[in-house]
Design an enzyme around this catalytic site. Structure first.
Site, mmCIF file in Angstrom:
data_model
loop_
_atom_site.group_PDB
_atom_site.id
_atom_site.type_symbol
_atom_site.label_atom_id
_atom_site.label_comp_id
_atom_site.label_asym_id
_atom_site.label_seq_id
_atom_site.Cartn_x
_atom_site.Cartn_y
_atom_site.Cartn_z
ATOM 1 N N LEU A 86 -9.369 -0.730 -1.675
ATOM 2 C CA LEU A 86 -10.068 0.425 -1.097
ATOM 3 C C LEU A 86 -9.085 1.348 -0.388
ATOM 4 C CD1 LEU A 86 -13.190 -1.444 0.334
ATOM 5 C CD2 LEU A 86 -12.936 -0.314 -1.877
ATOM 6 N N PRO A 87 -9.537 2.586 -0.058
ATOM 7 C CA PRO A 87 -8.596 3.567 0.504
ATOM 8 C C PRO A 87 -8.019 3.198 1.875
ATOM 9 C CG PRO A 87 -10.534 4.672 -0.399
ATOM 10 C CD PRO A 87 -10.821 3.196 -0.423
ATOM 11 N N THR A 136 -3.945 -0.940 1.242
ATOM 12 C CA THR A 136 -2.949 -0.747 2.305
ATOM 13 C C THR A 136 -3.700 -0.216 3.523
ATOM 14 O OG1 THR A 136 -1.236 -0.203 0.707
ATOM 15 C CG2 THR A 136 -0.848 0.485 2.978
ATOM 16 N N LYS A 191 4.673 -4.189 4.412
ATOM 17 C CA LYS A 191 4.540 -3.011 3.533
ATOM 18 C C LYS A 191 4.790 -1.719 4.342
ATOM 19 C CE LYS A 191 2.201 -0.159 0.586
ATOM 20 N NZ LYS A 191 2.430 0.246 -0.731
ATOM 21 N N LYS A 218 -0.073 8.817 4.765
ATOM 22 C CA LYS A 218 -1.006 7.776 5.231
ATOM 23 C C LYS A 218 -0.225 6.555 5.738
ATOM 24 C CE LYS A 218 -3.842 4.128 3.503
ATOM 25 N NZ LYS A 218 -4.352 3.380 2.375
HETATM 26 P P1 NAD Z 1 -8.502 5.476 -5.081
HETATM 27 O O1 NAD Z 1 -9.082 6.428 -4.106
HETATM 28 O O2 NAD Z 1 -8.129 5.938 -6.450
HETATM 29 O O3 NAD Z 1 -9.528 4.236 -5.273
HETATM 30 C C1 NAD Z 1 -10.340 3.694 -4.253
HETATM 31 C C2 NAD Z 1 -11.684 3.354 -4.860
HETATM 32 O O4 NAD Z 1 -12.481 2.703 -3.881
HETATM 33 C C3 NAD Z 1 -12.484 4.591 -5.299
HETATM 34 O O5 NAD Z 1 -12.802 4.468 -6.675
HETATM 35 C C4 NAD Z 1 -13.734 4.567 -4.421
HETATM 36 O O6 NAD Z 1 -14.897 5.030 -5.089
HETATM 37 C C5 NAD Z 1 -13.822 3.096 -4.094
HETATM 38 N N1 NAD Z 1 -14.585 2.782 -2.885
HETATM 39 C C6 NAD Z 1 -14.422 3.270 -1.639
HETATM 40 N N2 NAD Z 1 -15.293 2.688 -0.789
HETATM 41 C C7 NAD Z 1 -16.015 1.805 -1.518
HETATM 42 C C8 NAD Z 1 -17.081 0.898 -1.209
HETATM 43 N N3 NAD Z 1 -17.553 0.773 0.032
HETATM 44 N N4 NAD Z 1 -17.585 0.152 -2.197
HETATM 45 C C9 NAD Z 1 -17.107 0.264 -3.471
HETATM 46 N N5 NAD Z 1 -16.107 1.090 -3.825
HETATM 47 C C10 NAD Z 1 -15.566 1.860 -2.849
HETATM 48 O O7 NAD Z 1 -7.247 4.819 -4.352
HETATM 49 P P2 NAD Z 1 -6.008 4.040 -5.024
HETATM 50 O O8 NAD Z 1 -4.922 5.002 -5.345
HETATM 51 O O9 NAD Z 1 -6.526 3.118 -6.067
HETATM 52 O O10 NAD Z 1 -5.474 3.216 -3.764
HETATM 53 C C11 NAD Z 1 -6.152 2.073 -3.279
HETATM 54 C C12 NAD Z 1 -5.310 1.442 -2.186
HETATM 55 O O11 NAD Z 1 -4.029 1.081 -2.719
HETATM 56 C C13 NAD Z 1 -5.030 2.370 -0.990
HETATM 57 O O12 NAD Z 1 -5.108 1.604 0.182
HETATM 58 C C14 NAD Z 1 -3.617 2.874 -1.260
HETATM 59 O O13 NAD Z 1 -2.938 3.215 -0.071
HETATM 60 C C15 NAD Z 1 -3.004 1.661 -1.920
HETATM 61 N N6 NAD Z 1 -1.860 1.972 -2.793
HETATM 62 C C16 NAD Z 1 -1.935 2.995 -3.690
HETATM 63 C C17 NAD Z 1 -0.847 3.276 -4.508
HETATM 64 C C18 NAD Z 1 -0.906 4.402 -5.514
HETATM 65 O O14 NAD Z 1 0.168 4.773 -6.043
HETATM 66 N N7 NAD Z 1 -2.075 4.960 -5.812
HETATM 67 C C19 NAD Z 1 0.324 2.502 -4.410
HETATM 68 C C20 NAD Z 1 0.365 1.427 -3.534
HETATM 69 C C21 NAD Z 1 -0.747 1.169 -2.720
#
Ligand code: NAD
Length: 299
Positions: free
Chosen positions: A63-64, A97, A172, A247
């Protein structure tokens, strides 16, 4: 066969769930956006997060931010969290994260119900999620990590045990704070050299094998045209977004405040990324675009 519940099928979670399916795991998936669940071929669509968390051996969230993780597990505004629906035999792996305080609070609430939880934030970005080559940085009990290992190995190439609950998040955060400082410093040194008549490729070659050598110079040069296949050579498209770096730097500052730690370099990097986002509309660009702060004429 191991059944995995998966909540959060965004840029990272979607391909991670697909890799689990590809390695023979059964996946029960839920996202607030139902199209994202449908896009993961072979996943069983759950009609709620609680349903994805029941009758599963392992439950993964991606999740975000901290508030989403807290409300998923502990609940909010009279909405119960999934912990109340889960069996103590289910192992939780939160790969988001988030701030270590939220991570520890959820782990403690899980422990009160006899449920084990790991924080396992990842490094490797969307390419790593797609290729199954993520690095997992894990906090929590060592024996829980051994139970989780086959599941993590289906999605990643490296697994580190950083320590107790929350330690994965802290490791991290420390890494990304250092990365931001190295990237800003590299961009600054390259700009100074170019301003004084040097070729950025020649300067990079010199610094790479000198005492200023670092990861940004070796594999992720921020100066356009110096290195093939990196975001700097394609208008800073793709890669690791400025918004995500901001973030993570915000989490670093929050973590430092909680322990009274001094992070002047991290604080400066946070501000630089803030200016980059505001003045250059770079939130959705790669974090190496920090080069623009020193050389706006490159835009
Ligand atoms: P994203 O926004 O693409 O995906 C998050 C998903 O969570 C969304 O599809 C949203 O609809 C869903 N969501 C939110 N609340 C919810 C709930 N209560 N129930 C069900 N679904 C819910 O984000 P992402 O890029 O996939 O990143 C996810 C995590 O990974 C973050 O914490 C980010 O910091 C970390 N991260 C991302 C990257 C990257 O390059 N994108 C790299 C390393 C770490």
């Amino acid at each position: 066969m191991t059944t995995v519940g998966f909540v959060g099928l965004g840029n990272m979670g979607g391909p991670m769930a697909a890799n689990l399916l590809g390695k023979g795991f059964t996946v029960k998936a839920f996202d607030l956006v139902s199209d994202l669940v449908a896009a993961v071929e072979g996943a069983e669509a759950a009609d709620s997060a609680a349903s994805a968390a029941t009758e599963v051996d392992v439950f993964i969230s991606m999740l975000p931010a901290g508030q989403h993780v807290r409300s998923l597990y502990i609940g909010s505004n009279d909405q119960p969290g999934v912990l109340d629906a889960m069996s103590p035999d289910t192992l939780i792996i939160d790969c988001s994260t988030i701030d270590p305080a939220s991570s520890r609070a959820v782990a403690a609430a899980a422990a009160e119900r006899g449920i084990q939880m790991l924080d396992a934030p990842v490094s490797g970005g969307t390419a790593g999620a797609q290729n199954g080559t993520l690095t997992f940085i894990v906090g929590g009990a060592a024996e829980a990590l051994e139970t989780a290992r086959p599941v993590l190995e289906a999605m990643g190439a490296n697994i580190f045990h950083a320590g107790d609950a929350g330690a994965g998040q802290i490791a991290k955060i420390c890494n990304n704070m250092l990365l931001s400082v190295l990237m800003a410093g590299t961009a600054e040194a390259l700009a100074l050299g170019v301003d004084n008549g040097l070729d950025p490729a020649v300067l990079s070659d010199i610094m790479k094998v000198s005492s200023g050598g670092n990861w940004a110079l070796n594999v992720y040069n921020p100066y356009p045209g110096v290195m093939d296949g990196v975001p700097a050579s394609r208008g800073y498209e793709g890669g690791f977004l400025v918004d995500l770096m901001r973030k993570d730097l915000g989490l670093a500052l929050q973590t430092a405040q909680a322990t009274d730690s001094s992070v002047p370099m991290g604080a400066l990097a946070h501000n630089l990324y803030q200016v980059l986002r505001q003045n250059h509309n770079a939130g959705r660009l790669d974090f190496s675009s920090i080069q623009w702060l020193y050389k706006p004429d490159l835009k």
